[in-house]
Design a protein around this motif. Sequence first.
Motif, PDB file in Angstrom:
ATOM      1  N   ASP A 115     -10.281   7.633  21.740  1.00 34.89           N
ATOM      2  CA  ASP A 115     -10.668   8.991  22.031  1.00 34.89           C
ATOM      3  C   ASP A 115     -12.043   9.264  22.032  1.00 34.89           C
ATOM      4  OD1 ASP A 115     -10.707  11.806  22.564  1.00 34.89           O
ATOM      5  OD2 ASP A 115      -9.688  12.276  20.504  1.00 34.89           O
ATOM      6  N   GLU A 116     -12.556   9.115  23.499  1.00 37.00           N
ATOM      7  CA  GLU A 116     -14.152   8.910  23.310  1.00 37.00           C
ATOM      8  C   GLU A 116     -14.676  10.237  22.992  1.00 37.00           C
ATOM      9  OE1 GLU A 116     -15.327   7.422  27.226  1.00 37.00           O
ATOM     10  OE2 GLU A 116     -13.735   6.050  27.166  1.00 37.00           O
ATOM     11  N   GLU A 117     -13.982  11.450  23.284  1.00 37.01           N
ATOM     12  CA  GLU A 117     -14.598  12.608  23.054  1.00 37.01           C
ATOM     13  C   GLU A 117     -14.815  12.814  21.460  1.00 37.01           C
ATOM     14  OE1 GLU A 117     -15.999  14.449  25.466  1.00 37.01           O
ATOM     15  OE2 GLU A 117     -15.169  13.006  26.666  1.00 37.01           O
ATOM     16  N   ASN A 118     -14.407  12.357  20.599  1.00 32.43           N
ATOM     17  CA  ASN A 118     -14.367  12.612  19.124  1.00 32.43           C
ATOM     18  C   ASN A 118     -14.981  11.434  18.308  1.00 32.43           C
ATOM     19  OD1 ASN A 118     -12.951  15.361  19.342  1.00 32.43           O
ATOM     20  ND2 ASN A 118     -11.337  14.306  19.969  1.00 32.43           N
ATOM     21  N   ILE A 119     -15.802  10.622  19.052  1.00 31.83           N
ATOM     22  CA  ILE A 119     -16.391   9.595  18.075  1.00 31.83           C
ATOM     23  C   ILE A 119     -17.314  10.175  17.193  1.00 31.83           C
ATOM     24  CG2 ILE A 119     -17.716   7.614  18.266  1.00 31.83           C
ATOM     25  CD1 ILE A 119     -16.246   6.852  20.680  1.00 31.83           C
ATOM     26  N   LYS A 120     -17.373   9.868  16.087  1.00 28.05           N
ATOM     27  CA  LYS A 120     -18.370  10.381  15.156  1.00 28.05           C
ATOM     28  C   LYS A 120     -19.326   9.416  14.505  1.00 28.05           C
ATOM     29  CE  LYS A 120     -15.955  14.669  14.374  1.00 28.05           C
ATOM     30  NZ  LYS A 120     -15.218  15.497  13.366  1.00 28.05           N
ATOM     31  N   ALA A 121     -20.535   9.820  14.120  1.00 29.76           N
ATOM     32  CA  ALA A 121     -21.517   8.843  13.364  1.00 29.76           C
ATOM     33  C   ALA A 121     -22.527   9.454  12.408  1.00 29.76           C
ATOM     34  CB  ALA A 121     -22.302   7.900  14.608  1.00 29.76           C
TER      35      ALA A 121
END
Length: 147
Positions: A115-121
């Motif tokens: 789910d590319e839209e919800n990647i977090k760092a």
Amino acid sequence: MTNLVRRNGFGLQNRGFEDFYNMMDSFFNEEFPSKRSNVESFKVDISENDNEYTVEAELPGFEKEDISIEFDEGKLTLKAEKSESVDESNESKNYIHRERKMSKVSRRMYFKDVDEENIKASLDKGVLNIQIPKKAELQKVKNIQID
């Protein structure tokens, strides 16, 4: 013995080309003392659960402004770059040995069904933590009503 996971000859679970690409990346980024001692890289741990992948990368000495994270067509690319700014007050010092210099490191990992839209760092004490959520699985079985 039901908890054993069958692995291929390289010690990897058989998940297709994803493992092959990760193995090749590790091979070319790991340090070999006799041949690759001048290669700079960083250590990465990747874990997985039912909902997400977690990537933990050791990047000591880098600030978040020095780090670039890109995700494109299943490829997560981490790049970190910094250079020591030359302070004129340091120019007057008579260095005997100096190791601080420009650093540029990069790693690439492959993931599928993300789910590319919800990647977090986040970055905390030199450890970059990236949460990569998996796409919700679509129901594969469809019940069909009879008319």
